[in-house]
Each structure stands twice: as structure tokens, then as C-alpha cells.
Design a protein around this motif. Structure first.
Motif, short mmCIF file in Angstrom:
data_model
loop_
_atom_site.label_atom_id
_atom_site.label_comp_id
_atom_site.label_asym_id
_atom_site.label_seq_id
_atom_site.Cartn_x
_atom_site.Cartn_y
_atom_site.Cartn_z
N ASN A 190 30.34 48.75 -55.49
CA ASN A 190 30.68 48.56 -54.08
C ASN A 190 29.69 49.20 -53.10
O ASN A 190 29.94 49.22 -51.89
CB ASN A 190 32.10 49.06 -53.77
N THR B 275 28.56 46.81 -50.37
CA THR B 275 29.54 46.59 -49.30
C THR B 275 29.65 47.83 -48.41
O THR B 275 29.78 47.73 -47.19
CB THR B 275 30.91 46.21 -49.90
N ASP B 276 29.55 49.01 -49.01
CA ASP B 276 29.65 50.24 -48.23
C ASP B 276 28.57 50.34 -47.16
O ASP B 276 28.82 50.86 -46.08
CB ASP B 276 29.52 51.47 -49.15
N CYS C 97 26.76 47.66 -45.95
CA CYS C 97 26.53 46.40 -45.23
C CYS C 97 27.07 46.48 -43.79
O CYS C 97 28.27 46.69 -43.59
CB CYS C 97 27.21 45.25 -45.98
N ALA D 144 29.85 43.77 -43.24
CA ALA D 144 31.13 44.12 -43.87
C ALA D 144 31.81 45.24 -43.10
O ALA D 144 33.04 45.31 -43.02
CB ALA D 144 30.90 44.53 -45.32
N PRO E 80 35.38 43.57 -42.12
CA PRO E 80 35.73 43.86 -43.52
C PRO E 80 36.61 42.81 -44.18
O PRO E 80 36.57 42.66 -45.40
CB PRO E 80 36.45 45.22 -43.43
N ASN E 81 37.39 42.09 -43.40
CA ASN E 81 38.26 41.08 -44.02
C ASN E 81 37.59 39.73 -44.18
O ASN E 81 38.16 38.82 -44.78
CB ASN E 81 39.54 40.91 -43.19
N TYR F 296 33.86 39.44 -44.66
CA TYR F 296 32.57 39.45 -45.35
C TYR F 296 32.49 40.61 -46.34
O TYR F 296 32.75 41.76 -45.97
CB TYR F 296 31.40 39.53 -44.37
N ASN F 297 32.11 40.28 -47.60
CA ASN F 297 32.07 41.31 -48.64
C ASN F 297 31.00 40.93 -49.68
O ASN F 297 31.24 40.08 -50.54
CB ASN F 297 33.45 41.39 -49.30
N ARG G 221 29.82 42.50 -52.29
CA ARG G 221 30.19 42.77 -53.69
C ARG G 221 31.04 41.62 -54.25
O ARG G 221 30.80 41.13 -55.35
CB ARG G 221 30.97 44.09 -53.78
N ASP G 222 31.97 41.18 -53.44
CA ASP G 222 32.85 40.08 -53.82
C ASP G 222 32.04 38.79 -54.05
O ASP G 222 32.27 38.05 -55.02
CB ASP G 222 33.80 39.88 -52.63
N ASN H 156 32.01 33.94 -44.98
CA ASN H 156 31.83 34.75 -46.20
C ASN H 156 30.44 34.57 -46.81
O ASN H 156 29.99 35.41 -47.58
CB ASN H 156 32.91 34.40 -47.24
#
Ligand code: SF4
Ligand code: SF4
Length: 165
Positions: free
Chosen positions: A28, A31-32, A34, A37, A41-42, A44-45, A47-48, A69
């Protein structure tokens, strides 16, 4: 049931340098760090997105009109630099964006800008106000590109079909 798209998985793996993608351990960190993100946060991710790409889960990646996304990424490269496994995330995201465009699901602002380049050879078409300001600042005139050459190149890439030219 979510289906695995092996063609998508292959495309992503082919774009991935040194096979590093399969060693993503979902830490992660991408994402941390980015900035997108962080702000959304809801929506764009990275890592996902990496996980779904590696698994070939097309339905989780391409969502028709709701494609922030994928397109939320600004290609700032921060995730590439922080990834402990040296995964080139942005290279993979470029593959996904190209696929999104090929499916006609790219954001409108991209097609508008691509049309401007097709018509004028410039991302920002010439405007008298900008030219006057440049003159006042003593800046040289911006040369007009050979638009026919630009069109020939873009036609070769088949961009004209995507932007209906
Ligand atoms: S930082 Fe690298 S290893 Fe960690 S989740 Fe992101 S892509 Fe995977
Ligand atoms: S390149 Fe994209 S995913 Fe990576 S940190 Fe920047 S905005 Fe986020």
C-alpha cells in the motif's frame, strides 16, 4: 462471478518490466504517497488497480463512463519511486488508459485536446490574445507547424478514428 481476462493480464504483464508485478505484496505504499488517492480516497487507489490488473479482473478496472479509477492518475511518478518492489506502476496505467481510449471510454477532455492537436498541430490552439502578450513580452513568434504532416502521423496511429476525423 468475476471473470479473469487472460488477454488483459498478458498485456499488463508484457508492459511490466522485469516481471516485478508478480512480486507486488500489496504493501500500500503506492496509495499512501499518491496525491490523487489522498484527495479522492474512495475513487482512486493505485494499489487496487495494480492488483486488479495483475489478476486480469477487467470488470473491476473498466467501468464505462465512471472511469476516474483509471484516469485520475496524473502520472506524477511518485508511486514508481516509492515502490519497494520497483514496479513501474505508471507503465501499467498507461496500458490501461490506452485500452480505455480504444474502447471509446476515454474522458471527453482527452478527445477535445486530441482534436485540437489534429486540427492545429498544437495542444493549445493559437489565440490572438496570447500572441499579443508574447509580443509585448518580447518573446519570439510561435511557428505554425505543418498541419498536414501532423495529420498524417495521427492518421497512422488511427487516432483520427477515435476522435471521428
Ligand atoms: S508500493 Fe509496490 S509492492 Fe507495494 S502495493 Fe504498491 S505496487 Fe505493490
Ligand atoms: S503516478 Fe498516478 S498513481 Fe502514481 S502517485 Fe502519481 S497520481 Fe498516484
Amino acid at each position: 462471478m468475476v471473470m479473469i481476462d487472460y488477454e488483459l493480464k498478458k498485456k499488463v504483464m508484457d508492459a511490466n518490466i522485469h516481471d516485478a508485478l508478480k512480486y507486488c505484496y500489496q504493501c500500500n505504499r503506492c496509495t499512501d504517497v499518491c496525491p490523487v488517492a489522498d484527495l479522492a480516497p474512495n475513487r482512486y487507489n493505485p494499489r487496487d488497480l495494480i492488483l486488479n490488473s495483475f489478476l486480469g479482473l477487467r470488470e473491476n478496472i473498466f467501468r464505462g463512463d465512471d472511469n476516474f479509477n483509471i484516469w485520475g492518475c496524473t502520472m506524477c511518478d511518485t508511486c514508481d519511486e516509492i515502490c519497494p518492489q520497483k514496479i513501474e506502476l505508471t507503465g501499467i496505467f498507461t496500458v490501461l488508459k490506452n485500452m480505455s481510449i480504444a474502447m471509446g471510454e476515454g474522458p471527453e477532455y482527452y478527445t477535445i485536446q486530441a482534436s485540437a492537436i489534429y486540427d492545429s498541430g498544437k495542444a493549445i490552439p493559437p489565440q490572438p490574445a496570447i500572441e499579443r502578450r508574447r509580443e509585448q513580452l518580447g518573446l519570439p513568434k510561435v511557428e505554425t507547424p505543418n498541419i498536414e504532416e501532423v495529420k498524417t502521423i495521427l492518421n497512422e496511429t488511427k487516432l483520427n478514428k477515435i476522435i471521428n476525423k
